[in-house]
Motif scaffolding. Structure first.
Motif, mmCIF file in Angstrom:
data_model
loop_
_atom_site.group_PDB
_atom_site.id
_atom_site.type_symbol
_atom_site.label_atom_id
_atom_site.label_comp_id
_atom_site.label_asym_id
_atom_site.label_seq_id
_atom_site.Cartn_x
_atom_site.Cartn_y
_atom_site.Cartn_z
ATOM 1 N N GLU A 3 0.823 -1.169 -0.135
ATOM 2 C CA GLU A 3 0.143 0.012 -0.030
ATOM 3 C C GLU A 3 0.931 1.114 -0.116
ATOM 4 O OE1 GLU A 3 -2.957 2.206 3.071
ATOM 5 O OE2 GLU A 3 -3.141 0.132 2.934
ATOM 6 N N PHE A 4 0.669 2.190 -0.970
ATOM 7 C CA PHE A 4 1.282 3.284 -1.038
ATOM 8 C C PHE A 4 0.839 4.620 -0.460
ATOM 9 C CE2 PHE A 4 4.703 6.094 -2.485
ATOM 10 C CZ PHE A 4 4.492 7.171 -3.076
ATOM 11 N N LYS A 5 1.249 5.105 0.443
ATOM 12 C CA LYS A 5 0.623 6.265 1.155
ATOM 13 C C LYS A 5 1.391 7.530 0.609
ATOM 14 C CE LYS A 5 -1.027 6.683 5.932
ATOM 15 N NZ LYS A 5 -1.025 6.548 7.169
ATOM 16 N N THR A 6 0.489 8.255 0.247
ATOM 17 C CA THR A 6 0.804 9.563 -0.100
ATOM 18 C C THR A 6 0.925 10.668 0.781
ATOM 19 O OG1 THR A 6 -1.298 10.441 -0.897
ATOM 20 C CG2 THR A 6 0.184 9.174 -2.517
ATOM 21 N N ARG A 7 1.848 11.577 0.900
ATOM 22 C CA ARG A 7 1.977 12.334 2.059
ATOM 23 C C ARG A 7 1.665 13.974 1.248
ATOM 24 N NH1 ARG A 7 6.597 10.542 5.942
ATOM 25 N NH2 ARG A 7 5.871 8.270 6.353
ATOM 26 N N PRO A 8 1.027 14.699 2.252
ATOM 27 C CA PRO A 8 0.669 16.151 1.644
ATOM 28 C C PRO A 8 1.827 16.927 1.235
ATOM 29 C CG PRO A 8 0.465 16.193 3.880
ATOM 30 C CD PRO A 8 0.704 14.526 3.394
ATOM 31 N N ALA A 9 2.105 17.530 0.203
ATOM 32 C CA ALA A 9 3.196 18.464 -0.228
ATOM 33 C C ALA A 9 3.011 19.535 0.871
ATOM 34 C CB ALA A 9 2.774 19.130 -1.663
ATOM 35 N N THR A 19 5.905 23.408 3.843
ATOM 36 C CA THR A 19 6.324 22.247 3.144
ATOM 37 C C THR A 19 7.572 21.597 3.732
ATOM 38 O OG1 THR A 19 7.676 23.590 1.936
ATOM 39 C CG2 THR A 19 5.444 23.729 0.946
ATOM 40 N N MET A 47 2.798 14.738 6.985
ATOM 41 C CA MET A 47 3.761 15.152 6.120
ATOM 42 C C MET A 47 5.170 14.427 6.513
ATOM 43 S SD MET A 47 5.106 18.837 4.672
ATOM 44 C CE MET A 47 5.595 19.518 6.088
#
Length: 93
Positions: A3-9, A19, A47
């Motif tokens: 499972e690939f978990k994206t992190r907010p920019a 950022t 993040m």
């Protein structure tokens, strides 16, 4: 399948959008309240993972938990080292 978990920019920081490039340097040794608040905001916003923050800044989970308690009790001013003694005496019991 992994499972690939994206992190907010970016996330909401203490002084506006934050950022990964805005975070304190990994070489930081002097922690002012703003820097502590930025690290906590990055963790809260997803993040930066708690484990990554501990490794990046050479902090223990207990130290980050103490920062969290201080900010929860007294806001960003509560993160000031000189104020921590005052707040600690007032809230720990």
């Amino acid at each position: 399948m992994l499972e690939f978990k994206t992190r907010p920019a970016s996330v909401a920081g203490p002084l506006g959008p934050l950022t990964i490039d805005d975070l304190p340097s990994s070489c930081t040794t002097y922690w002012v309240s703003r820097r502590k608040a930025e690290v906590l905001a990055a963790i809260d916003g997803g993040m930066l993972a708690l484990e990554d923050a501990c490794q990046r800044y050479r902090l223990s989970p207990e130290e980050l938990a103490a920062w969290r308690r201080s900010i929860d009790r007294a806001g960003i001013p509560g993160l000031r080292v000189t104020k921590m003694r005052e707040y600690r005496g007032r809230y720990i019991g």
